[in-house]
Enzyme design. Sequence first.
Site, PDB file in Angstrom:
ATOM      1  N   ASN A  10      -8.583  50.350 -25.334  1.00 40.70           N
ATOM      2  CA  ASN A  10      -9.125  50.769 -24.043  1.00 40.70           C
ATOM      3  C   ASN A  10      -8.679  52.207 -23.821  1.00 40.70           C
ATOM      4  O   ASN A  10      -7.513  52.458 -23.539  1.00 40.70           O
ATOM      5  CB  ASN A  10      -8.586  49.841 -22.939  1.00 40.70           C
ATOM      6  CG  ASN A  10      -8.981  50.311 -21.545  1.00 40.70           C
ATOM      7  OD1 ASN A  10      -9.837  51.182 -21.392  1.00 40.70           O
ATOM      8  ND2 ASN A  10      -8.359  49.730 -20.527  1.00 40.70           N
ATOM      9  N   TRP A  11      -9.622  53.110 -23.997  1.00 44.50           N
ATOM     10  CA  TRP A  11      -9.269  54.543 -23.887  1.00 44.50           C
ATOM     11  C   TRP A  11      -9.065  54.973 -22.438  1.00 44.50           C
ATOM     12  O   TRP A  11      -8.611  56.083 -22.178  1.00 44.50           O
ATOM     13  CB  TRP A  11     -10.363  55.409 -24.526  1.00 44.50           C
ATOM     14  CG  TRP A  11     -10.436  55.343 -26.017  1.00 44.50           C
ATOM     15  CD1 TRP A  11      -9.781  54.458 -26.844  1.00 44.50           C
ATOM     16  CD2 TRP A  11     -11.196  56.201 -26.863  1.00 44.50           C
ATOM     17  NE1 TRP A  11     -10.097  54.716 -28.145  1.00 44.50           N
ATOM     18  CE2 TRP A  11     -10.971  55.784 -28.196  1.00 44.50           C
ATOM     19  CE3 TRP A  11     -12.059  57.279 -26.644  1.00 44.50           C
ATOM     20  CZ2 TRP A  11     -11.575  56.404 -29.293  1.00 44.50           C
ATOM     21  CZ3 TRP A  11     -12.671  57.904 -27.723  1.00 44.50           C
ATOM     22  CH2 TRP A  11     -12.418  57.467 -29.038  1.00 44.50           C
ATOM     23  N   LYS A  12      -9.465  54.110 -21.508  1.00 49.27           N
ATOM     24  CA  LYS A  12      -9.379  54.441 -20.072  1.00 49.27           C
ATOM     25  C   LYS A  12     -10.082  55.785 -19.793  1.00 49.27           C
ATOM     26  O   LYS A  12     -11.029  56.126 -20.495  1.00 49.27           O
ATOM     27  CB  LYS A  12      -7.930  54.461 -19.595  1.00 49.27           C
ATOM     28  CG  LYS A  12      -7.185  53.192 -19.978  1.00 49.27           C
ATOM     29  CD  LYS A  12      -5.934  53.001 -19.194  1.00 49.27           C
ATOM     30  CE  LYS A  12      -5.167  51.830 -19.768  1.00 49.27           C
ATOM     31  NZ  LYS A  12      -4.189  51.307 -18.842  1.00 49.27           N
ATOM     32  N   HIS A  95     -10.944  44.741 -15.430  1.00 48.53           N
ATOM     33  CA  HIS A  95      -9.625  45.289 -15.740  1.00 48.53           C
ATOM     34  C   HIS A  95      -8.840  45.412 -14.423  1.00 48.53           C
ATOM     35  O   HIS A  95      -9.425  45.698 -13.378  1.00 48.53           O
ATOM     36  CB  HIS A  95      -9.778  46.651 -16.417  1.00 48.53           C
ATOM     37  CG  HIS A  95      -8.498  47.170 -16.985  1.00 48.53           C
ATOM     38  ND1 HIS A  95      -7.530  47.744 -16.201  1.00 48.53           N
ATOM     39  CD2 HIS A  95      -8.014  47.169 -18.244  1.00 48.53           C
ATOM     40  CE1 HIS A  95      -6.505  48.083 -16.965  1.00 48.53           C
ATOM     41  NE2 HIS A  95      -6.770  47.738 -18.213  1.00 48.53           N
ATOM     42  N   GLU A  97      -7.126  47.698 -13.293  1.00 44.48           N
ATOM     43  CA  GLU A  97      -7.292  48.999 -12.635  1.00 44.48           C
ATOM     44  C   GLU A  97      -8.589  49.011 -11.825  1.00 44.48           C
ATOM     45  O   GLU A  97      -8.671  49.627 -10.762  1.00 44.48           O
ATOM     46  CB  GLU A  97      -7.250  50.123 -13.687  1.00 44.48           C
ATOM     47  CG  GLU A  97      -5.817  50.316 -14.194  1.00 44.48           C
ATOM     48  CD  GLU A  97      -5.690  50.874 -15.589  1.00 44.48           C
ATOM     49  OE1 GLU A  97      -6.674  51.398 -16.141  1.00 44.48           O
ATOM     50  OE2 GLU A  97      -4.572  50.771 -16.153  1.00 44.48           O
ATOM     51  N   GLU A 167      -3.704  40.269 -19.224  1.00 43.52           N
ATOM     52  CA  GLU A 167      -2.967  41.523 -19.078  1.00 43.52           C
ATOM     53  C   GLU A 167      -2.104  41.485 -17.823  1.00 43.52           C
ATOM     54  O   GLU A 167      -2.594  41.791 -16.725  1.00 43.52           O
ATOM     55  CB  GLU A 167      -3.953  42.692 -18.974  1.00 43.52           C
ATOM     56  CG  GLU A 167      -4.835  42.857 -20.188  1.00 43.52           C
ATOM     57  CD  GLU A 167      -5.299  44.292 -20.325  1.00 43.52           C
ATOM     58  OE1 GLU A 167      -5.046  44.874 -21.376  1.00 43.52           O
ATOM     59  OE2 GLU A 167      -5.878  44.829 -19.367  1.00 43.52           O
ATOM     60  N   GLY A 173       0.792  49.858 -19.150  1.00 45.25           N
ATOM     61  CA  GLY A 173       1.198  51.269 -19.062  1.00 45.25           C
ATOM     62  C   GLY A 173       2.651  51.478 -18.670  1.00 45.25           C
ATOM     63  O   GLY A 173       3.052  52.588 -18.342  1.00 45.25           O
ATOM     64  N   SER A 213       1.121  47.214 -22.799  1.00 53.22           N
ATOM     65  CA  SER A 213       2.123  47.941 -23.585  1.00 53.22           C
ATOM     66  C   SER A 213       2.286  47.400 -25.006  1.00 53.22           C
ATOM     67  O   SER A 213       3.397  47.389 -25.541  1.00 53.22           O
ATOM     68  CB  SER A 213       3.477  47.957 -22.853  1.00 53.22           C
ATOM     69  OG  SER A 213       3.356  48.622 -21.618  1.00 53.22           O
ATOM     70  N   GLY A 234      -4.070  49.820 -24.532  1.00 56.65           N
ATOM     71  CA  GLY A 234      -4.380  51.048 -23.804  1.00 56.65           C
ATOM     72  C   GLY A 234      -3.801  52.256 -24.501  1.00 56.65           C
ATOM     73  O   GLY A 234      -4.358  52.765 -25.485  1.00 56.65           O
ATOM     74  N   GLY A 235      -2.639  52.683 -24.041  1.00 51.54           N
ATOM     75  CA  GLY A 235      -2.013  53.915 -24.530  1.00 51.54           C
ATOM     76  C   GLY A 235      -1.993  54.072 -26.043  1.00 51.54           C
ATOM     77  O   GLY A 235      -2.368  55.123 -26.573  1.00 51.54           O
TER      78      GLY A 235
HETATM   79  C1  PEP Z   1      -4.848  48.276 -20.745  1.00 49.59           C
HETATM   80  O1  PEP Z   1      -5.030  49.112 -19.882  1.00 49.59           O
HETATM   81  O2  PEP Z   1      -5.752  47.475 -21.021  1.00 49.59           O
HETATM   82  C2  PEP Z   1      -3.552  48.262 -21.404  1.00 49.59           C
HETATM   83  C3  PEP Z   1      -3.184  47.179 -22.005  1.00 49.59           C
HETATM   84  O3  PEP Z   1      -2.806  49.413 -21.349  1.00 49.59           O
HETATM   85  P1  PEP Z   1      -1.410  49.720 -22.119  1.00 49.59           P
HETATM   86  O4  PEP Z   1      -1.545  49.191 -23.511  1.00 49.59           O
HETATM   87  O5  PEP Z   1      -1.282  51.185 -22.056  1.00 49.59           O
HETATM   88  O6  PEP Z   1      -0.355  48.993 -21.357  1.00 49.59           O
END
Ligand code: PEP
Length: 248
Positions: A10-12, A95, A97, A167, A173, A213, A234-235
């Site tokens: 997920n590049w956000k 998601h 967010e 999640e 994050g 994470s 994500g990251g």
């Molecule tokens: C996400 O936003 O779907 C996610 C899992 O982010 P991160 O891996 O950065 O926690």
Amino acid sequence: MSRRIVAAGNWKMNMTPAQARELMEKLIPLVKSDDKDVIFCVPAIDILPCLELAKGTNIKIGAQNMYYEDKGAYTGEISPVMLRAAGVEYVIIGHSERRGYFGETNEDINKKALKAFEHGITPIICCGESLEQRNQGITIDWIRQQIKTAFMGITDEQAKTAIIAYEPIWAIGTGQTATTEQAQEVCGAIRDCIAEIYDIPTAEAVRVLYGGSVNAKTAPDLFAQPDIDGGLVGGASLKEEFGDIVKA
Ligand code: PEP
């Protein structure tokens, strides 16, 4: 039953089209896999360049959101018809967010999931609890409610192809990955909930991912759990490290 592992990035809200091209070029050789589904969920403006570069590779391109109408006066939204016509096969729905910053409800998520299926796009349906909810001991009840509402009106044949991403909001994050036990417990409960709504074959077919994470160190243990079929990342999906996560 063996389910195909999914490694979804997920590049956000990151990467201009030029940066997206650069990142794709860097990651294509690192995420090669014959036995896993590798999906990059990219910002809407990056979908076309990424689709172009993904041609002939094992990478599938997904969107991070979509609206639940086919077209019309919904300024700023993107429709499933547009995504499908472009060649998008997956879309992240609900998601945390989107739920937190943009007020998306379980009912919105259900409408979006129904629409995605109608247009042949596989939804990656997200669910997860806050730290407060976890501390109150209501995680499983909360997640069951999210799942039950998200799947309203979805047929068992559709549900079998769905991807669910667990999640925990407190893990996204933050660098604080859930323990394998915590992640397995909730992913197992999600599968049980699908079995209750539908039946055991449907629960055994649906793929349940963990997200929050995930990194190259935590991925192998997480993905080895019986009810975890991969990760939504994500990251770390913006780095070469994503290649190691795919290999996990
Ligand atoms: C996400 O936003 O779907 C996610 C899992 O982010 P991160 O891996 O950065 O926690």
